[in-house]
Structures are given as C-alpha cells and as structure tokens.
Scaffold this motif. Structure first.
Motif, PDB file in Angstrom:
ATOM      1  N   ILE A 278       0.834  -1.204   0.000  1.00 31.22           N
ATOM      2  CA  ILE A 278       0.000   0.000   0.000  1.00 31.22           C
ATOM      3  C   ILE A 278       0.869   1.255   0.000  1.00 31.22           C
ATOM      4  CG2 ILE A 278      -1.755   1.283   1.276  1.00 31.22           C
ATOM      5  CD1 ILE A 278      -2.662  -1.439   2.439  1.00 31.22           C
ATOM      6  N   ASP A 279       0.647   2.112  -0.978  1.00 32.09           N
ATOM      7  CA  ASP A 279       1.363   3.388  -1.048  1.00 32.09           C
ATOM      8  C   ASP A 279       0.648   4.477  -0.257  1.00 32.09           C
ATOM      9  OD1 ASP A 279       3.439   2.533  -2.980  1.00 32.09           O
ATOM     10  OD2 ASP A 279       1.734   2.358  -4.362  1.00 32.09           O
ATOM     11  N   ILE A 280      -0.695   4.454  -0.281  1.00 30.57           N
ATOM     12  CA  ILE A 280      -1.509   5.461   0.396  1.00 30.57           C
ATOM     13  C   ILE A 280      -2.585   4.729   1.179  1.00 30.57           C
ATOM     14  CG2 ILE A 280      -2.941   7.513   0.142  1.00 30.57           C
ATOM     15  CD1 ILE A 280      -1.758   7.750  -2.746  1.00 30.57           C
ATOM     16  N   LEU A 281      -2.610   4.903   2.492  1.00 31.75           N
ATOM     17  CA  LEU A 281      -3.597   4.224   3.333  1.00 31.75           C
ATOM     18  C   LEU A 281      -4.546   5.241   3.940  1.00 31.75           C
ATOM     19  CD1 LEU A 281      -4.584   1.582   4.700  1.00 31.75           C
ATOM     20  CD2 LEU A 281      -3.069   2.145   6.618  1.00 31.75           C
ATOM     21  N   PHE A 282      -5.863   4.995   3.789  1.00 31.89           N
ATOM     22  CA  PHE A 282      -6.897   5.811   4.407  1.00 31.89           C
ATOM     23  C   PHE A 282      -7.560   5.023   5.530  1.00 31.89           C
ATOM     24  CE2 PHE A 282      -6.521   7.752   0.259  1.00 31.89           C
ATOM     25  CZ  PHE A 282      -6.774   9.104   0.469  1.00 31.89           C
ATOM     26  N   ALA A 283      -7.777   5.700   6.659  1.00 33.19           N
ATOM     27  CA  ALA A 283      -8.471   5.080   7.785  1.00 33.19           C
ATOM     28  C   ALA A 283      -9.065   6.176   8.648  1.00 33.19           C
ATOM     29  CB  ALA A 283      -7.500   4.244   8.627  1.00 33.19           C
ATOM     30  N   ASN A 284     -10.157   5.875   9.362  1.00 32.75           N
ATOM     31  CA  ASN A 284     -10.519   6.782  10.440  1.00 32.75           C
ATOM     32  C   ASN A 284      -9.790   6.327  11.697  1.00 32.75           C
ATOM     33  OD1 ASN A 284     -12.137   4.855  11.886  1.00 32.75           O
ATOM     34  ND2 ASN A 284     -13.936   5.396  10.678  1.00 32.75           N
ATOM     35  N   GLU A 285      -9.866   7.125  12.749  1.00 31.75           N
ATOM     36  CA  GLU A 285      -9.036   6.822  13.922  1.00 31.75           C
ATOM     37  C   GLU A 285      -9.408   5.488  14.565  1.00 31.75           C
ATOM     38  OE1 GLU A 285      -9.374  10.010  16.733  1.00 31.75           O
ATOM     39  OE2 GLU A 285     -11.509  10.264  16.391  1.00 31.75           O
ATOM     40  N   ASN A 286     -10.692   5.136  14.580  1.00 31.16           N
ATOM     41  CA  ASN A 286     -11.096   3.863  15.173  1.00 31.16           C
ATOM     42  C   ASN A 286     -10.590   2.689  14.347  1.00 31.16           C
ATOM     43  OD1 ASN A 286     -12.490   5.046  17.329  1.00 31.16           O
ATOM     44  ND2 ASN A 286     -14.355   5.271  16.119  1.00 31.16           N
ATOM     45  N   GLU A 287     -10.626   2.832  13.035  1.00 34.91           N
ATOM     46  CA  GLU A 287     -10.133   1.756  12.173  1.00 34.91           C
ATOM     47  C   GLU A 287      -8.637   1.556  12.348  1.00 34.91           C
ATOM     48  OE1 GLU A 287     -13.509   2.917   8.842  1.00 34.91           O
ATOM     49  OE2 GLU A 287     -11.388   3.370   8.473  1.00 34.91           O
TER      50      GLU A 287
ATOM     51  N   TRP B 229      -4.240  -2.217  14.601  1.00 34.89           N
ATOM     52  CA  TRP B 229      -3.095  -2.595  15.414  1.00 34.89           C
ATOM     53  C   TRP B 229      -3.494  -3.031  16.823  1.00 34.89           C
ATOM     54  CZ3 TRP B 229       0.429  -3.663  12.210  1.00 34.89           C
ATOM     55  CH2 TRP B 229       0.607  -2.899  11.060  1.00 34.89           C
ATOM     56  N   LYS B 230      -4.806  -3.227  17.040  1.00 34.67           N
ATOM     57  CA  LYS B 230      -5.325  -3.763  18.300  1.00 34.67           C
ATOM     58  C   LYS B 230      -4.840  -2.945  19.496  1.00 34.67           C
ATOM     59  CE  LYS B 230      -5.565  -8.421  16.347  1.00 34.67           C
ATOM     60  NZ  LYS B 230      -5.156  -9.836  16.474  1.00 34.67           N
ATOM     61  N   THR B 231      -5.059  -1.630  19.390  1.00 37.38           N
ATOM     62  CA  THR B 231      -4.656  -0.721  20.459  1.00 37.38           C
ATOM     63  C   THR B 231      -5.715   0.352  20.623  1.00 37.38           C
ATOM     64  OG1 THR B 231      -2.958   0.865  21.177  1.00 37.38           O
ATOM     65  CG2 THR B 231      -3.348   0.696  18.814  1.00 37.38           C
ATOM     66  N   ASP B 232      -5.790   0.959  21.805  1.00 30.50           N
ATOM     67  CA  ASP B 232      -6.682   2.103  22.005  1.00 30.50           C
ATOM     68  C   ASP B 232      -5.891   3.408  22.030  1.00 30.50           C
ATOM     69  OD1 ASP B 232      -5.386   1.840  24.426  1.00 30.50           O
ATOM     70  OD2 ASP B 232      -7.199   1.560  25.624  1.00 30.50           O
ATOM     71  N   ASP B 233      -4.653   3.350  21.578  1.00 32.73           N
ATOM     72  CA  ASP B 233      -3.757   4.504  21.547  1.00 32.73           C
ATOM     73  C   ASP B 233      -3.541   4.919  20.091  1.00 32.73           C
ATOM     74  OD1 ASP B 233      -1.596   6.270  21.528  1.00 32.73           O
ATOM     75  OD2 ASP B 233      -0.552   5.251  23.155  1.00 32.73           O
ATOM     76  N   LEU B 234      -4.179   6.009  19.685  1.00 33.49           N
ATOM     77  CA  LEU B 234      -4.084   6.442  18.286  1.00 33.49           C
ATOM     78  C   LEU B 234      -2.649   6.748  17.889  1.00 33.49           C
ATOM     79  CD1 LEU B 234      -5.308   7.297  15.583  1.00 33.49           C
ATOM     80  CD2 LEU B 234      -5.702   9.565  16.576  1.00 33.49           C
ATOM     81  N   GLU B 235      -1.904   7.422  18.758  1.00 32.09           N
ATOM     82  CA  GLU B 235      -0.534   7.788  18.398  1.00 32.09           C
ATOM     83  C   GLU B 235       0.339   6.556  18.215  1.00 32.09           C
ATOM     84  OE1 GLU B 235       0.395  10.728  17.485  1.00 32.09           O
ATOM     85  OE2 GLU B 235      -1.605  11.494  17.902  1.00 32.09           O
ATOM     86  N   ALA B 236       0.087   5.516  19.013  1.00 36.87           N
ATOM     87  CA  ALA B 236       0.837   4.266  18.839  1.00 36.87           C
ATOM     88  C   ALA B 236       0.507   3.631  17.497  1.00 36.87           C
ATOM     89  CB  ALA B 236       0.525   3.308  19.984  1.00 36.87           C
ATOM     90  N   ALA B 237      -0.771   3.688  17.104  1.00 24.46           N
ATOM     91  CA  ALA B 237      -1.177   3.121  15.814  1.00 24.46           C
ATOM     92  C   ALA B 237      -0.560   3.900  14.657  1.00 24.46           C
ATOM     93  CB  ALA B 237      -2.702   3.122  15.713  1.00 24.46           C
ATOM     94  N   ILE B 238      -0.504   5.212  14.790  1.00 30.12           N
ATOM     95  CA  ILE B 238       0.133   6.037  13.759  1.00 30.12           C
ATOM     96  C   ILE B 238       1.616   5.690  13.646  1.00 30.12           C
ATOM     97  CG2 ILE B 238       0.827   8.403  13.171  1.00 30.12           C
ATOM     98  CD1 ILE B 238      -1.846   9.306  14.441  1.00 30.12           C
ATOM     99  N   ALA B 239       2.264   5.583  14.798  1.00 24.90           N
ATOM    100  CA  ALA B 239       3.696   5.261  14.803  1.00 24.90           C
ATOM    101  C   ALA B 239       3.973   3.897  14.181  1.00 24.90           C
ATOM    102  CB  ALA B 239       4.224   5.311  16.235  1.00 24.90           C
TER     103      ALA B 239
END
Length: 333
Positions: A212-221, A226-236
């Motif tokens: 994937i070159d470009i990934l779209f998601a909302n924050e919950n997705e 990544w099975k986390t409730d930490d958005l910044e961790a998922a972004i990282a």
C-alpha cells in the motif's frame, strides 16, 4: 514516465443507496448499531427491512464509487470497476456513475443475485446507519478487470468493504499485481472496523510488505488494525510502512503522515450536519485528486475537508454543489 490516462481508477462495491430518515428508537428496535454498517445476507432480509423504511431516495453509491464521482466533480479523470446485475438497479447505477463523468465499462452480470443495495437510515443528528445487501457486487471476477484502465491510472484505489467476498478479493489482488507491473500507486481504505475484524491479518500484511502506497483510515479503524486504544501508537506503527497515511477524525478534522512529517487540518464548518453518508468517501476524493495532480499534502487535506463538508450538508453521498468552485473559493492558496 508515461502520462497517465486517469488520475484515479477505483475498484469497489457497485451499490444503489436508498436513504430515509429514522428516529434513534427505530435504530435500537431493529438491533442496529448506530453509525455502523452491517451486512444483510439475503434479498428477503433486505426486502423486509426496506418495507419498514419511510419515504426514501435512491442514489447510486458504494464507497469507492462515491470517491471517484467526487474526483470527477473536481475535474479529475476517473474510472470505476465494479459488478452490477443486468436489472433495473444495475441500469440506475451505470447511468448515474457515467452521468457523473466516471468511465464505467464492467459488463453487467446475468441472473441472480440482484444489484447491491444499501438501506441507509439517517437520524436527526445526521448520523447514518447502513444495512447492505451486497448482491451482484460480491461476484466481481478477475476476468472483468479492465487492465488497460488500471495501467493507465496514476492511482488505483481499493475499498476494504470489497475484500470480504472471495471472488472480488482475488480480483483486487490481481489488480494490485497489474498496478505493480507499471507505475500506478496503490491506495487502500480500511472502510470499517468490521472489515478489520474479519480481514485484519490480510490488511496488516499488506501494510507491512509495502503493498500500500496510500492508506486511508478513520481513527477507530487504525487503532483496530493494530489492536490498540492509543491512536498515536497506531500512527507510529503504520507510518514507516506506507508512503502516505491519512487518518480522518470526524469533527476533529484529519491528519496525514509522509516521510516522518505530520500534517493536520481542521474540519470545515457547515451550517448543519444533515447526513454524514459519504463524508469519508468525499474526503478521500479531495485528497486523491490533489495527490494525483501533484498538489502538496497539506493542500490535499484542505481539499478533502472542503469536499467532506459539502457532502454532509445534504442527503446522499454524491456532491451537489460545484466542488471546483468551492475549492477555488475556500482554498487558502
């Protein structure tokens, strides 16, 4: 590099949306989860729920189809690949998407099941709850792909909703191979948490192996991925693996990550939120059109926000205002 014929070609569910207003109590009584999408697995189930709807509007829809319709409204060149049946709703879908300025050449499928439909209940707060019968859309074969259309695109855009059925999943994998044979970028939207619940392993593998070159998601997705409730961790976790990450955050706006740099945009103000159907789809349209035409990422986010604001200001997931004029009026540069 060969000049692309299309800015964006999308593959997704070819669906006719049927929208009606509903009260919160109706949503609860029918056992729906407000603001989500659930599948219906038979035409009889779809007919029964349709019979309970109030007066509705039929509008051609489907997530990726909405996105390319938005791209065409912005002046971009777009194509769509998706399966309809040879029935009245199939003719409605084909007419509408072509009338929107999108190339659509996928042959209609004979026999059952019928063309896909999505029954959308819009509550007084503008939130939409979707009930989808996928019908013919889940029978898109790899042989129906227009390989020249894919090769001629700057960006191939795939929707996670269509990853569920086996036949179109195989078609999308083949489309990725065709894109990879040339210079076409691959963009993917996670679509919904339920898609991640069912196919998270596939999605994580696609992210991690550089598909994937470009990934779209909302924050919950993204957090569900990544099975986390930490958005910044998922972004990282995501950022090192994809070229561009775009995360929508409803009224909090959106953010994007590119080469370690973070970009953010506020949501555009609207007088009233009438119907959130298609907000993410039109946001993606604004971003993809900008990227395909070599606009900077910060400007792409602003254009996405303008497109999303337009579509939530009325019923339906297709733009009604002149998007090109809106962007010209509202873009700060």
């Amino acid at each position: 590099m060969t000049t692309p014929t299309y800015d964006v070609v999308a593959i997704g569910n070819a669906i006719v949306d049927i929208l009606a207003q509903a009260e919160d109590q109706f949503i609860a009584d029918e056992g729906m989860t407000k603001g989500s999408m659930q599948l219906m697995f038979s035409p009889e189930e779809a007919d029964a729920l349709y019979g309970k709807m109030g007066p509705g509007r039929e509008i051609s829809g489907g997530s990726a189809a909405n996105t390319v319709a938005g791209i065409a409204a912005l002046g971009g060149k777009a194509g769509f690949i998706g399966q309809v049946a040879d029935d009245q709703l199939g003719k409605v879908f084909a007419h509408d998407i072509k009338a929107a300025g999108v190339d659509f050449t996928t042959p209609a499928r004979a026999g059952e099941p019928t063309t896909a439909r999505c029954l959308i209940f819009v509550t007084p707060d503008g939130q939409r709850t979707m009930n989808t019968f996928l019908g013919a859309s889940q029978y898109l074969p790899a042989e129906a792909l227009d390989a020249d259309m894919i090769r001629g695109a700057k960006i191939l855009y795939l929707e996670g909703y269509l990853w569920d059925p086996e036949e179109p999943r195989a078609a999308m994998k083949r489309a990725i191979e065709i894109a990879r044979e040339g210079e076409t970028w691959v963009a993917f939207t996670l679509s919904d948490v339920f898609c991640i619940d069912r196919h998270g392993d596939d999605f994580r593998r696609m992210v991690e192996d550089g598909t994937i070159d470009i990934l779209f998601a909302n924050e919950n997705e993204l957090m569900a991925l990544w099975k986390t409730d930490d958005l910044e961790a998922a972004i990282a976790k995501t950022t090192p693996e994809v070229g561009v990450l775009v995360v929508t955050r409803s009224e909090k706006g959106a953010l994007a990550m590119y080469k370690g740099r973070r970009y953010e945009v506020a949501a555009q103000p609207v007088p009233a939120v009438i119907d959130t159907t298609g907000a993410g789809d039109l946001f993606a349209a604004g971003v993809l059109h900008a990227l395909a035409t070599d606009r900077p990422l910060d400007g792409a986010l602003v254009q996405g926000a303008i497109c999303a604001a337009e579509v939530i200001s009325h019923y339906g997931a297709r733009p009604e205002a002149d998007l090109k004029a809106l962007v010209k009026e509202k873009m700060p540069y």
